[in-house]
Write an enzyme that holds these catalytic residues in place. Structure first.
Site, PDB file in Angstrom:
ATOM      1  N   GLU A   1       7.698   0.147   0.832  1.00 11.01           N
ATOM      2  CA  GLU A   1       7.472  -1.268   1.133  1.00 11.01           C
ATOM      3  C   GLU A   1       7.610  -2.158  -0.095  1.00 11.01           C
ATOM      4  O   GLU A   1       7.382  -3.354  -0.034  1.00 11.01           O
ATOM      5  CB  GLU A   1       6.126  -1.478   1.841  1.00 11.01           C
ATOM      6  CG  GLU A   1       4.950  -0.780   1.209  1.00 11.01           C
ATOM      7  CD  GLU A   1       3.663  -0.898   2.017  1.00 11.01           C
ATOM      8  OE1 GLU A   1       3.644  -1.593   3.037  1.00 11.01           O
ATOM      9  OE2 GLU A   1       2.663  -0.303   1.597  1.00 11.01           O
TER      10      GLU A   1
ATOM     11  N   ASP B   1       5.962  -5.717   4.287  1.00 11.15           N
ATOM     12  CA  ASP B   1       5.915  -5.944   2.848  1.00 11.15           C
ATOM     13  C   ASP B   1       7.295  -5.853   2.217  1.00 11.15           C
ATOM     14  O   ASP B   1       7.602  -6.587   1.278  1.00 11.15           O
ATOM     15  CB  ASP B   1       4.961  -4.949   2.184  1.00 11.15           C
ATOM     16  CG  ASP B   1       3.517  -5.399   2.339  1.00 11.15           C
ATOM     17  OD1 ASP B   1       3.258  -6.598   2.143  1.00 11.15           O
ATOM     18  OD2 ASP B   1       2.671  -4.566   2.680  1.00 11.15           O
TER      19      ASP B   1
ATOM     20  N   CYS C   1       7.217   1.772  10.105  1.00 11.73           N
ATOM     21  CA  CYS C   1       5.980   1.342  10.764  1.00 11.73           C
ATOM     22  C   CYS C   1       5.727  -0.154  10.574  1.00 11.73           C
ATOM     23  O   CYS C   1       4.676  -0.650  10.950  1.00 11.73           O
ATOM     24  CB  CYS C   1       4.791   2.161  10.273  1.00 11.73           C
ATOM     25  SG  CYS C   1       4.501   1.982   8.502  1.00 11.73           S
TER      26      CYS C   1
HETATM   27  C1  PEP Z   1       4.183  -3.019   6.223  1.00 12.87           C
HETATM   28  O1  PEP Z   1       4.032  -3.569   5.140  1.00 12.87           O
HETATM   29  O2  PEP Z   1       5.219  -3.099   6.905  1.00 12.87           O
HETATM   30  C2  PEP Z   1       3.088  -2.220   6.807  1.00 12.87           C
HETATM   31  C3  PEP Z   1       3.274  -1.515   7.891  1.00 12.87           C
HETATM   32  O3  PEP Z   1       1.882  -2.288   6.183  1.00 12.87           O
HETATM   33  P1  PEP Z   1       0.886  -3.533   6.363  1.00 12.87           P
HETATM   34  O4  PEP Z   1       1.442  -4.424   7.437  1.00 12.87           O
HETATM   35  O5  PEP Z   1      -0.434  -2.997   6.737  1.00 12.87           O
HETATM   36  O6  PEP Z   1       0.913  -4.157   5.016  1.00 12.87           O
HETATM   37 MG    MG Z   2       2.339  -3.026   3.932  1.00 13.88          MG
END
Ligand code: PEP
Ligand code: MG
Length: 580
Positions: free
Chosen positions: A433, A457, A504
Site C-alpha cells: 500500500e 492507501d 483488499c
Molecule cells: C488499504 O489501504 O487499501 C487498506 C485495505 O487498508 P485500510 O483501508 O485499512 O488503510
Molecule cells: Mg491501508
C-alpha cells in the site's frame, strides 16, 4: 425540498428523521442515575483512569527518551493526579451523593479542586489548577470514548447528520438506531465510509454543507447509491424512493441466492472472494454473503472498541472467536494499523502535521515491540486452533519487514517458553500500500507467503491524494495508469516467486473494476461482505481471456479517463452490469 450532492459512500437508501450530531459541544453530559447504576459509573471511572494512565505513561516514556525534561515533569504531575486516591474518593463519594453520571461528577469535583488551588498564595500550586482541568478533560474524553457518546444513546431511529465523523464515532454509534449517515466531509475510502459499508448502513459523505442546511427533525432521503440527500422531500420523491427501497430488497434476496455458487468465470477460472471485516462478530455476515475467507481483519477497531490497548487474553479470545466462526476458512489478521485517521488514546499518538505520512501502522508496532508482541502472540495462539494468517500493514521497505518477522519469531519463542502450542507454518504476508513496496515487490516476495494490495492507501500515496479529503477526491482515480502499473508489478512479482496476490482495498469490491482486476491476474479479491454477491455476479459473467485482453489494453492507455472508457465499453459489450 432541497437536494444536496456528495460522495456515495455506502450503498442503500434510507428515509427518516434527521438528528444533527452536535460536535461543537465539548461539555460533559449531565444526567441523573439510579442508585443501582453507581457501581457501573465507578467502573467506568476506573477504566478511564487506567486508559489515561496508560496513555500518560507512554507519553512520559517518549518524552524521557527525547530528553524533553520539562514535558516529562508535567506528565509525571498529571500521572500523579490521575492516580490520586483523593480524586478517586471524591468522585466516588460524589457519585453516591449526587446520583449523577460520572462525567458530571468529575467535572464538579475537578472544578472544586481547581478553584481551591487558584485561591492559594503559592504560584506553583496555583498553576496546578490548569493541570487538574486538563486531566479532567482527558478523563472525560476517555469516558466519552468508552460509553458516553450521545451516538450510543439514541432512543429512536434517526439519520445522523454530522460535520465530520471519526471512525471512533462510527464505531460508538448505536447501529440499530442509525438508518443512514450524511456528513459534510469525508470520502469513499475514509475509514468511516469503510465502517458504514461494513455495517450495511447507507451513507453519503462529503456533502460540504449538510449541517448548515439540515435541522434536527427534518425528513431526509439519503441515497447511498447516487450520493444524493433530499431534505424535506415532496410526495413524488418519497414515493419514488420507497419503490427503490423495495427494488433493493428484491436484489438483495437474489444476491443471497448467489452465496452458495462458486466465483468462477464463464470459462472456468477461479478467483477467491473474501470479506474485509472490522469486528470479530462479523464472521456470520461474511459467511452469509458467501465469503471464502476473511481477506482482511482490521484489528485496530478491536482496540478502539476496547477503549485502549487490548490485553493478550482479550485478543486471543477475539481472534479465536473469529477463526472458529469462519470454520476452516482462512482468516487474515492484519496487525494494528493505528494512526492516520484512527487514534487510540492509550497509544499516545500525538497530533501530527501529516498524520498519513507519519507515525502509523507497522511504524507504531515496531516502536512498541512489547505491545506488538502481545498482538503477535495472540494471533499465533489463535492460529493453533484454526486457519489464521498474519499480515503487516504499511510496509515501505525490507528493513521494516525483517524487523516485523524478527519480532514474530520472538513472539513465537515466548509462547513456546510458556508451553503454549503455536504453529510453525502460519502464513505471513504484507500489504502493498506504499508505492515503494510495490516497486520492490520482487524483494519482498522472497520473504512472505502472500501480498495483499491495499489500494486505498496505494492510490493515496502514489497520487498524493488525501483519501479522506473530499476536495481532492476526484484525483483518486483507480484507473490512473500509475496505479494499474503498480498493481501489475505487484501481481507479477508475487507470481514469479510462486506466491499469491490478493487485493483488499475498496477497489476490490467495485463491480465495474472486476473484469480489469481478473485480467491483471489477482488471485483473491477481498471486500465488504455485502459487495461479494455483486462482484461474484460479474465474475461469473466474464470470460478470463476477455479480461486479460482488457487488462493488456488498459495497461497501454495513457490516462485514467481512457481506461475508464475502456471499462464502460467492456461492461456494455459483455453485458456484465458492473456499476461503480
Ligand atoms: C488499504 O489501504 O487499501 C487498506 C485495505 O487498508 P485500510 O483501508 O485499512 O488503510
Ligand atoms: Mg491501508
Amino acid at each position: 425540498m432541497k437536494k444536496i450532492f456528495g460522495v456515495a459512500a455506502s450503498s442503500g437508501i434510507a428515509i427518516g428523521k434527521a438528528w444533527v450530531f452536535a460536535q461543537d459541544a465539548p461539555e460533559a453530559p449531565c444526567y441523573a442515575i439510579e442508585a443501582a447504576a453507581v457501581d457501573g459509573e465507578r467502573r467506568r471511572f476506573e477504566a478511564a483512569a487506567e486508559a489515561v494512565g496508560l496513555k500518560l505513561r507512554a507519553r512520559l516514556a517518549a518524552s524521557e527518551q527525547e530528553g524533553n525534561g520539562e514535558e516529562a515533569d508535567i506528565l509525571k504531575m498529571r500521572l500523579l493526579m490521575v492516580e490520586d486516591v483523593d480524586l478517586k474518593e471524591r468522585v466516588l463519594s460524589g457519585l453516591q451523593k449526587e446520583l449523577k453520571n460520572v462525567e458530571c461528577v468529575l467535572c464538579a469535583v475537578a472544578g472544586e479542586m481547581a478553584e481551591r488551588l487558584l485561591a492559594v498564595e503559592d504560584a506553583y500550586l496555583r498553576e496546578r489548577a490548569a493541570d487538574i482541568s486538563d486531566v479532567a478533560a482527558e478523563l472525560t474524553n476517555a469516558l466519552l470514548g468508552t460509553g458516553g457518546s450521545p451516538l450510543e444513546k439514541l432512543d429512536e431511529e434517526v439519520i445522523v447528520v454530522a460535520r465530520d465523523m471519526l471512525p471512533s464515532d462510527a464505531l460508538a454509534m448505536d447501529k440499530r438506531m442509525v438508518k443512514a449517515l450524511a456528513t459534510d466531509s469525508g470520502s469513499r475510502t475514509s475509514h468511516t465510509a469503510i465502517l458504514m459499508r461494513s455495517f450495511e448502513i447507507p451513507a453519503v459523505l462529503g456533502l460540504s454543507n449538510a449541517t448548515a442546511l439540515i435541522r434536527d427533525g427534518d425528513v431526509l432521503i439519503v441515497n447511498g447509491d447516487s450520493g444524493r440527500v433530499i431534505v424535506n422531500p415532496d410526495a413524488a420523491e418519497l414515493e419514488g424512493h420507497r419503490r427503490a427501497i423495495d427494488e433493493n430488497e428484491r436484489v438483495k434476496a437474489e444476491d443471497r441466492a448467489l452465496s452458495s455458487l462458486a466465483a468462477r468465470t464463464a470459462d472456468g477460472e477461479r478467483i477467491a472472494l473474501c470479506a474485509n471485516i472490522e469486528l470479530p462478530e462479523d464472521a456470520g455476515k461474511a459467511l452469509s454473503h458467501g465469503a471464502e475467507g476473511v481477506g482482511l481483519f482490521r484489528t485496530e477497531f478491536l482496540f478502539m472498541s476496547a477503549g485502549g490497548a487490548a490485553d493478550e487474553e482479550m485478543q486471543v479470545n477475539a481472534y479465536r472467536a473469529l477463526v472458529r466462526g469462519m470454520g476452516a476458512k482462512p482468516v487474515r489478521i492484519r496487525t494494528c494499523d493505528m494512526g492516520g485517521d484512527k487514534m487510540l488514546p492509550a497509544l499516545s499518538l500525538k497530533e501530527e502535521k501529516n498524520p498519513l505520512l507519519g507515525w502509523r501502522a507497522i511504524r507504531v508496532s515496531l516502536a512498541m515491540p512489547e505491545l506488538f508482541k502481545v498482538q503477535l502472540r495472540a494471533i499465533l495462539r489463535a492460529a493453533a486452533g484454526g486457519n489464521a494468517e498474519i499480515m503487516f500493514p504499511l510496509v515501505s521497505g525490507v528493513e521494516e519487514l525483517d524487523a516485523a518477522l524478527a519480532t514474530l519469531s520472538e513472539a513465537r519463542a515466548e509462547c513456546r517458553q510458556k508451553g503454549q502450542a503455536v504453529p510453525d507454518d502460519v502464513k505471513v504476508g504484507v500489504m502493498i500500500e506504499v508505492p515503494s513496496a510495490a516497486l520492490i515487490a520482487d524483494i519482498l516476495a522472497e520473504k512472505v507467503d502472500f501480498f495483499s494490495i491495499g489500494t486505498n492507501d496505494l492510490i493515496q500515496y502514489a497520487l498524493a491524494v488525501d483519501r479522506g479529503n473530499e476536495k481532492v477526491n476526484y484525483l483518486a482515480r483507480p484507473t490512473h495508469p500509475a496505479i494499474l502499473r503498480l498493481i501489475k508489478m505487484t501481481v507479477d512479482a508475487a507470481h514469479r516467486a510462486g506466491k499469491k496476490a490478493a487485493m483488499c482495498g475498496e477497489l476490490a469490491g467495485v463491480p465495474l473494476y472486476t473484469p480489469l482486476l481478473l485480467g491483471l491476474g489477482l488471485d483473491e479479491l477481498s471486500m465488504a461482505p455485502a459487495a461479494i454477491p455483486r462482484v461474484k455476479r460479474v465474475v461469473r459473467a466474464c470470460k478470463s481471456a476477455d479480461c486479460r485482453a482488457l487488462a493488456a489494453r488498459a495497461l497501454k492507455c495513457g490516462s485514467g479517463q481512457e481506461v475508464a472508457a475502456l471499462l464502460d465499453i467492456f461492461t456494455a459489450q459483455a453485458g456484465v452490469g458492473g456499476s461503480s
